[in-house]
Design an enzyme around this catalytic site. Sequence first.
Site, PDB file in Angstrom:
ATOM      1  N   ASP A 103       0.858  -1.171   0.000  1.00 43.89           N
ATOM      2  CA  ASP A 103       0.000   0.000   0.000  1.00 43.89           C
ATOM      3  C   ASP A 103       0.900   1.229   0.000  1.00 43.89           C
ATOM      4  OD1 ASP A 103      -1.958   1.867   0.334  1.00 43.89           O
ATOM      5  OD2 ASP A 103      -2.842   0.966   2.114  1.00 43.89           O
ATOM      6  N   SER A 104       0.437   2.299  -0.614  1.00 40.80           N
ATOM      7  CA  SER A 104       1.279   3.484  -0.804  1.00 40.80           C
ATOM      8  C   SER A 104       1.541   4.263   0.466  1.00 40.80           C
ATOM      9  CB  SER A 104       0.613   4.418  -1.811  1.00 40.80           C
ATOM     10  OG  SER A 104      -0.553   4.995  -1.237  1.00 40.80           O
ATOM     11  N   GLY A 105       0.733   4.044   1.495  1.00 43.40           N
ATOM     12  CA  GLY A 105       0.834   4.828   2.714  1.00 43.40           C
ATOM     13  C   GLY A 105      -0.196   5.925   2.808  1.00 43.40           C
ATOM     14  N   GLY A 106      -0.900   6.209   1.709  1.00 41.77           N
ATOM     15  CA  GLY A 106      -1.873   7.293   1.719  1.00 41.77           C
ATOM     16  C   GLY A 106      -2.975   7.102   2.729  1.00 41.77           C
ATOM     17  N   PHE A 107      -3.567   5.922   2.777  1.00 45.35           N
ATOM     18  CA  PHE A 107      -4.678   5.677   3.703  1.00 45.35           C
ATOM     19  C   PHE A 107      -4.224   5.864   5.148  1.00 45.35           C
ATOM     20  CE2 PHE A 107      -7.203   2.856   6.417  1.00 45.35           C
ATOM     21  CZ  PHE A 107      -8.480   3.331   6.151  1.00 45.35           C
ATOM     22  N   GLN A 206     -11.012   6.327  -7.093  1.00 41.05           N
ATOM     23  CA  GLN A 206     -11.754   6.835  -5.952  1.00 41.05           C
ATOM     24  C   GLN A 206     -13.143   7.273  -6.405  1.00 41.05           C
ATOM     25  OE1 GLN A 206     -11.127   6.713  -2.814  1.00 41.05           O
ATOM     26  NE2 GLN A 206      -8.965   6.128  -2.752  1.00 41.05           N
ATOM     27  N   ASP A 284      -7.591  -7.635   0.654  1.00 41.87           N
ATOM     28  CA  ASP A 284      -6.714  -7.639   1.821  1.00 41.87           C
ATOM     29  C   ASP A 284      -7.480  -7.064   2.995  1.00 41.87           C
ATOM     30  OD1 ASP A 284      -5.433  -4.755   2.855  1.00 41.87           O
ATOM     31  OD2 ASP A 284      -6.392  -4.671   0.888  1.00 41.87           O
ATOM     32  N   CYS A 322     -12.681 -27.347   8.189  1.00 43.42           N
ATOM     33  CA  CYS A 322     -11.384 -26.711   7.945  1.00 43.42           C
ATOM     34  C   CYS A 322     -10.246 -27.714   8.097  1.00 43.42           C
ATOM     35  CB  CYS A 322     -11.191 -25.537   8.908  1.00 43.42           C
ATOM     36  SG  CYS A 322      -9.651 -24.627   8.656  1.00 43.42           S
ATOM     37  N   CYS A 324      -6.961 -26.706   8.620  1.00 45.06           N
ATOM     38  CA  CYS A 324      -5.781 -26.041   9.186  1.00 45.06           C
ATOM     39  C   CYS A 324      -5.261 -26.806  10.400  1.00 45.06           C
ATOM     40  CB  CYS A 324      -6.102 -24.594   9.560  1.00 45.06           C
ATOM     41  SG  CYS A 324      -7.045 -24.401  11.087  1.00 45.06           S
ATOM     42  N   CYS A 327      -7.579 -26.608  13.538  1.00 48.07           N
ATOM     43  CA  CYS A 327      -8.771 -27.460  13.539  1.00 48.07           C
ATOM     44  C   CYS A 327      -8.414 -28.947  13.542  1.00 48.07           C
ATOM     45  CB  CYS A 327      -9.636 -27.120  12.330  1.00 48.07           C
ATOM     46  SG  CYS A 327     -10.362 -25.470  12.423  1.00 48.07           S
ATOM     47  N   HIS A 353      -5.891 -20.088  11.815  1.00 40.26           N
ATOM     48  CA  HIS A 353      -7.149 -20.625  11.297  1.00 40.26           C
ATOM     49  C   HIS A 353      -7.863 -19.607  10.409  1.00 40.26           C
ATOM     50  CE1 HIS A 353     -11.225 -22.164  11.016  1.00 40.26           C
ATOM     51  NE2 HIS A 353     -11.619 -20.982  11.469  1.00 40.26           N
TER      52      HIS A 353
END
Length: 392
Positions: A103-107, A206, A284, A322, A324, A327, A353
Amino acid sequence: MTDGHMADGRVTDAGHFRLDGTSGRARAGVLDLPRGTIHTPCFMPVGTLGTVKSLTPGELRAAGVEILLGNAYHLYLRPGTRVLKELGGLHRFMGWDGPILTDSGGFQVFSLARINEIDDEGVTFRSHLDGSLHRLTPELSMDIQAVIGSDIRMAFDECPPGEASREAVRTAVERSLAWLERCRDSHEANLDAHPDGGGLLFPIVQGASFEDLRLESIERTLAAGEWPGIGIGGLSVGEAKDATHRVLDIIEPALPSDRPRYLMGVGYPDDVVEAVRRGADMFDCVAPTRNGRNGTAFTAEGRLNIRGARFAADPAPLDATCDCACCAGYSRAYLRHLFVSNELLGLRLLSLHNVRFLIRLTSLARAAILRGDYGRWADAWLATYRRGPAAP
């Protein structure tokens, strides 16, 4: 089909995307990157500071993770670009040899910084760590991501909150488009300087919940270059879910069908299923690990808070569907015991999990798309998930 085109028409060997099948608007694709292949739909666990909290790279690989997310803002502040550069970039630093998206860091500048002042050149902000003053520009964001060495790099954009006014959203669209041109120029300069260490640059559209601004943002973004993928920002930032669905329905026909679509910040299971239905490919979110650390597990029958007293003697696995390690090896009773005893193993097991749950979910979604019955599968899956977990 699309190769790793740059905005000026150059073709790189940084990536190639193809669609393997569709079902309605849902899509199953493959994104080939030099460090690995990503099968879409896909979920990217968030490794904000170079770690998916409490989990090792080996555990993530075993869970089926194909790509991780890192964050330019956090890594710029700590450990800093000097350390990352000296130690060979983030892949080597954290011991992960697969693809990384940054991520660019903007958020984070807009949501985490103690104080920020934005202008057309960039953002001046105070670190959420120590209050130190910093200036982040589109050029610096690209330079940070180049030092990180990420395989997919996001353009620096302005992300308004979900309740922002139309005027504020219009400003964010204009500013993000202007910054995109500067990101492109800086990204290409970095590729020229380091031709063996390039990544793909994704723009971010946006427009919040304003349909006309969304469509305008897409049209003008696509007119600015042959981008190898598209980020959809400014959703899941406080607006109602039906607004998110409406926007995705509106913009899907305007998005190129031959490039991956990354819906940023979405990671709750039902949200992923609904977004895949509407043509999104990549996701994400911190939800799986944050919920896991707090004792909440995703299961096929909904979210389950393992701290509940009703699980004190429950011998069943967390989720019988599941595969994993959590589980396969531990009961709900034991997991509850770990949490009420404040044992670290509990938060690790639930985090593992939840990550595996989302990896499996996107894999099941992909299989349904390739069968051509995604709508039926999604309706049935959501009906079970929304019923909630059964009593022991």
